[in-house]
Write an enzyme that holds these catalytic residues in place. Sequence first.
Site, mmCIF file in Angstrom:
data_model
loop_
_atom_site.group_PDB
_atom_site.id
_atom_site.type_symbol
_atom_site.label_atom_id
_atom_site.label_comp_id
_atom_site.label_asym_id
_atom_site.label_seq_id
_atom_site.Cartn_x
_atom_site.Cartn_y
_atom_site.Cartn_z
ATOM 1 N N LYS A 162 0.844 -1.192 0.000
ATOM 2 C CA LYS A 162 0.000 0.000 0.000
ATOM 3 C C LYS A 162 0.879 1.241 0.000
ATOM 4 O O LYS A 162 1.822 1.347 0.812
ATOM 5 C CB LYS A 162 -0.904 -0.004 1.243
ATOM 6 C CG LYS A 162 -1.960 -1.101 1.212
ATOM 7 C CD LYS A 162 -3.058 -0.792 0.209
ATOM 8 C CE LYS A 162 -4.243 -1.731 0.374
ATOM 9 N NZ LYS A 162 -5.326 -1.410 -0.578
ATOM 10 N N GLU A 216 -2.256 -0.165 -8.614
ATOM 11 C CA GLU A 216 -3.700 -0.108 -8.448
ATOM 12 C C GLU A 216 -4.127 1.306 -8.115
ATOM 13 O O GLU A 216 -3.520 1.970 -7.277
ATOM 14 C CB GLU A 216 -4.059 -1.030 -7.277
ATOM 15 C CG GLU A 216 -5.176 -1.986 -7.553
ATOM 16 C CD GLU A 216 -5.464 -2.817 -6.319
ATOM 17 O OE1 GLU A 216 -4.598 -3.632 -5.942
ATOM 18 O OE2 GLU A 216 -6.533 -2.652 -5.737
ATOM 19 N N ASP A 241 -9.587 0.094 -9.354
ATOM 20 C CA ASP A 241 -10.285 -0.521 -8.213
ATOM 21 C C ASP A 241 -11.448 0.377 -7.802
ATOM 22 O O ASP A 241 -12.599 0.117 -8.170
ATOM 23 C CB ASP A 241 -9.305 -0.769 -7.063
ATOM 24 C CG ASP A 241 -9.974 -1.436 -5.868
ATOM 25 O OD1 ASP A 241 -11.180 -1.735 -5.949
ATOM 26 O OD2 ASP A 241 -9.313 -1.656 -4.830
HETATM 27 MG MG LIG Z 1 -7.286 -1.469 -4.059
#
Ligand SMILES: [Mg+2]
Length: 357
Positions: A162, A216, A241
């Site tokens: 992330k 993403e 996403d």
């Molecule tokens: Mg995501």
Amino acid sequence: VKISSITARAEALGLTRPYAIAFRTVSSVENVIVEIQADGGLLGLGAASPEPKVTGETAEICRASLGEGELAWLIGHDVRTLPALCRELSRRMPHAPAARAAVDIALHDLFAQSLGLPLADVLGRVHDALPTSITIGIKGVEETLAEASEYLARGFAILKVKIGDDLNVDLERLRRLREAAGPDVRVRVDANQGYTREETIRFFEETEDLGIEFVEQPVSAGSIDVLREFPEAIKERIAADESLLSEMDALALAAPPRACGIFNIKLMKCGGIWSALRIAAIAEAAGVDLMWGCMDESRISIAAALHAAFASPATKYLDLDGSLDLARDVSEGGFLLEAGFMKLLELPGLGVRLAVV
Ligand SMILES: [Mg+2]
């Protein structure tokens, strides 16, 4: 195979490892568990894990959508009329995709059980096993490296990191991670809308030698036009996403010149397997690769996503680690995780059962 009763209940599942992403910190988890009973003793299981920041569906909306009397219309219907039931479900619950997913998943589970086959086979299986990534939240360099080495020791070969809080910090973390993990570990990243257009371009430039698989959702969910204007080589390595909730979003993203090369499908965003497969069909037709993702979910809906994922030729990536850090689950079975690869249990339906407490 007539539906005889339906119940729904909220369950606090907890997390062993609270985590941060670009738009929030997650420390607790509630799923709503749906049980649909059919004549003859079959039991279909479903679960909802709403994500208000992405779909607008709060835990309250989700619970209310599955509350007393809301699902009574299903009683007496034959589960073998599944497509009609799913269509009616999406008409009745347009704004509660996770609640809808819970019912949709339980119906699919029952349907496949009534046929005596794993759901993936009913849907048209094309995959038997695929590796999943496991996610490292936003954290410092040393903590990132420690968590990565723990996951690699557990057999995972794909890390999803992330990012999206601070580009320079992200670049440093990824550089150090690549040094520590070596060239063979696959690394993908998720910015959760945290970058601007310029930061996204800089990210791709500065990570060229780091072997990042894809990024993403670098920019905000509504910025489809920003995605569309990126160079082709960047777009191919962007996964939508938060920009991809519904079939309509899939059409918009896939329309030429397409906005991205990868769709991240989550049952809790699109409303279940029925809609997911429609999005998957759009992706397949448009030459878009599929990644199957999740929220923090019990094994019930993770297994459901895996069955659906295995039934699309467009499926290329799994990110189905959502049940691994739950403090407790209400269900067991569904899938096996071996050396980072996910496989189905090859039982009728989803292959999940309620955990014996
Ligand atoms: Mg995501």
